[in-house]
Design a protein around this motif. Structure first.
Motif, PDB file in Angstrom:
ATOM      1  N   UNK A 139       0.809  -1.220   0.000  1.00 45.45           N
ATOM      2  CA  UNK A 139       0.000   0.000   0.000  1.00 45.45           C
ATOM      3  C   UNK A 139       0.841   1.268   0.000  1.00 45.45           C
ATOM      4  N   UNK A 140       1.963   1.263   0.735  1.00 44.08           N
ATOM      5  CA  UNK A 140       2.824   2.452   0.756  1.00 44.08           C
ATOM      6  C   UNK A 140       3.442   2.697  -0.611  1.00 44.08           C
ATOM      7  N   UNK A 141       3.852   1.602  -1.297  1.00 45.06           N
ATOM      8  CA  UNK A 141       4.406   1.759  -2.637  1.00 45.06           C
ATOM      9  C   UNK A 141       3.367   2.332  -3.595  1.00 45.06           C
ATOM     10  N   UNK A 173       1.383   6.660  -6.860  1.00 44.28           N
ATOM     11  CA  UNK A 173       0.287   7.573  -7.215  1.00 44.28           C
ATOM     12  C   UNK A 173       0.697   9.025  -7.006  1.00 44.28           C
ATOM     13  N   UNK A 174       1.385   9.291  -5.897  1.00 44.38           N
ATOM     14  CA  UNK A 174       1.859  10.650  -5.639  1.00 44.38           C
ATOM     15  C   UNK A 174       2.853  11.104  -6.701  1.00 44.38           C
ATOM     16  N   UNK A 175       3.686  10.182  -7.168  1.00 46.65           N
ATOM     17  CA  UNK A 175       4.629  10.526  -8.227  1.00 46.65           C
ATOM     18  C   UNK A 175       3.931  10.904  -9.517  1.00 46.65           C
ATOM     19  N   UNK A 176       2.888  10.161  -9.872  1.00 47.38           N
ATOM     20  CA  UNK A 176       2.137  10.496 -11.082  1.00 47.38           C
ATOM     21  C   UNK A 176       1.377  11.819 -10.916  1.00 47.38           C
ATOM     22  N   UNK A 177       0.943  12.101  -9.691  1.00 49.21           N
ATOM     23  CA  UNK A 177       0.196  13.336  -9.450  1.00 49.21           C
ATOM     24  C   UNK A 177       1.094  14.547  -9.255  1.00 49.21           C
ATOM     25  N   UNK A 178       2.383  14.323  -9.054  1.00 48.99           N
ATOM     26  CA  UNK A 178       3.268  15.429  -8.698  1.00 48.99           C
ATOM     27  C   UNK A 178       3.294  16.556  -9.728  1.00 48.99           C
TER      28      UNK A 178
END
Length: 311
Positions: free
Chosen positions: A8-10, A15-20
């Motif tokens: 889940x952390x990965x 997801x955060x990387x794609x949203x950055x």
């Protein structure tokens, strides 16, 4: 010992990387400017000295003491209602017409789209000269057929309608958008309507309109946002029509004639960059933002706006 991450952390990090990219753009170009605008609306700041807190003084000045705020707000709202509605209706009508004609569609499509490519300043200057009440060819043609032409940009009663006409001259963007939407309507639905004996209006009402409603809403919402920021065309048209020479270092007073073309964005520029009253300019910006958000939310409400409950 190496730090290990659970699945889940990965996933959250991925997801955060794609949203950055979106998060950075939203923070830099929307969130920070909005927060800074709210902050400076409560400050006295002339862009030279450090800002000092003045409470609601800027808000009181704008709503109670600024004589041009009322006319500028009225002009802006008038343009939003009239210009957006006329542009959408005219653009949709052109799209319907060009998609129906069999011969010369490419020529008409090019002819109506070319004015949109002209730079706003150059297009406005040319349009004002065309509508010049003394020497413009439009009034000369009207006089030739026995009609006394109006003063167009030199008359407070016709200045805003003249700006609407200018916006129709560059209707090519909406025309192309509506043409794409109209050509995407399934032909089988038109054939079924023909079998049922539907006329032209019935086919538009029950086949074409439901299919293009999202595109119409897009055109209206983007038109409202753009018109709330209406600045260049109104300013240039007023200056050219007034006959005032614009040279290096000259201070332009917008709104000719009689503040009939004055808009809120013009006041924002005048206060913020000519009078260095950043606090009052931020108040006006927030008023524009609030109105644009309210109108957009109203339009996007299901059942009460342009979208139906099924969209």
């Amino acid at each position: 010992m190496a730090l290990t991450l659970s699945n889940p952390a990965r996933r959250r990090l991925r997801t955060l990387g794609f949203l950055s990219p979106w998060l950075v753009g939203f923070s830099v170009f929307f969130a920070y400017p909005l927060i800074a605008t709210v902050y400076f609306s409560f400050m006295h700041y002339n862009q030279i000295k450090e800002p000092t807190f003045v409470g609601l003084r800027n808000w009181t000045y704008v709503f109670e003491q600024m004589p041009l705020f009322g006319p500028a707000l009225w002009n802006t709202l008038w343009l939003v209602v009239v210009m957006v509605a006329v542009r959408v209706v005219f653009g949709l009508s052109l799209g319907l017409l060009i998609t129906k004609i069999k011969t010369g569609a490419g020529f008409f499509r090019t002819a109506f789209y070319l004015p949109y490519l002209a730079p706003p300043v150059a297009a406005t200057v040319a349009f004002v000269f065309l509508l010049n009440p003394g020497t413009g060819p439009v009034n000369e043609v009207l006089e030739a057929v026995g009609i006394s032409g109006p003063n167009w940009f030199n008359d407070p009663d016709t200045a805003k309608p003249s700006l609407v006409m200018l916006s129709l001259w560059g209707i090519g963007d909406l025309m192309v958008i509506f043409m794409a939407a109209l050509l995407d309507v399934p032909k089988e639905q038109y054939e079924a309507a023909d079998l049922d004996g539907a006329g032209a209006w019935a086919k538009f009402r029950y086949v074409t309109w439901p299919a293009i409603t999202p595109i119409v809403m897009f055109a209206v919402v983007t038109g409202v946002v753009q018109t709330m920021q209406y600045y260049t065309q109104a300013l240039v048209a007023g200056k050219v029509a007034s006959g005032v020479n614009i040279g290096p270092g000259s201070v332009i007073q917008p709104g000719y004639p009689d503040h009939s073309t004055l808009t809120v964005p013009q006041l924002v520029y005048q206060l913020g960059f000519q009078n260095f009253n950043t606090g009052a300019a931020c108040v006006l910006s927030l008023v524009l933002f609030a109105i644009a958000m309210a109108v957009t939310l109203l339009l996007m409400r299901k059942r009460s706006g342009l979208l139906s409950a099924e969209d």
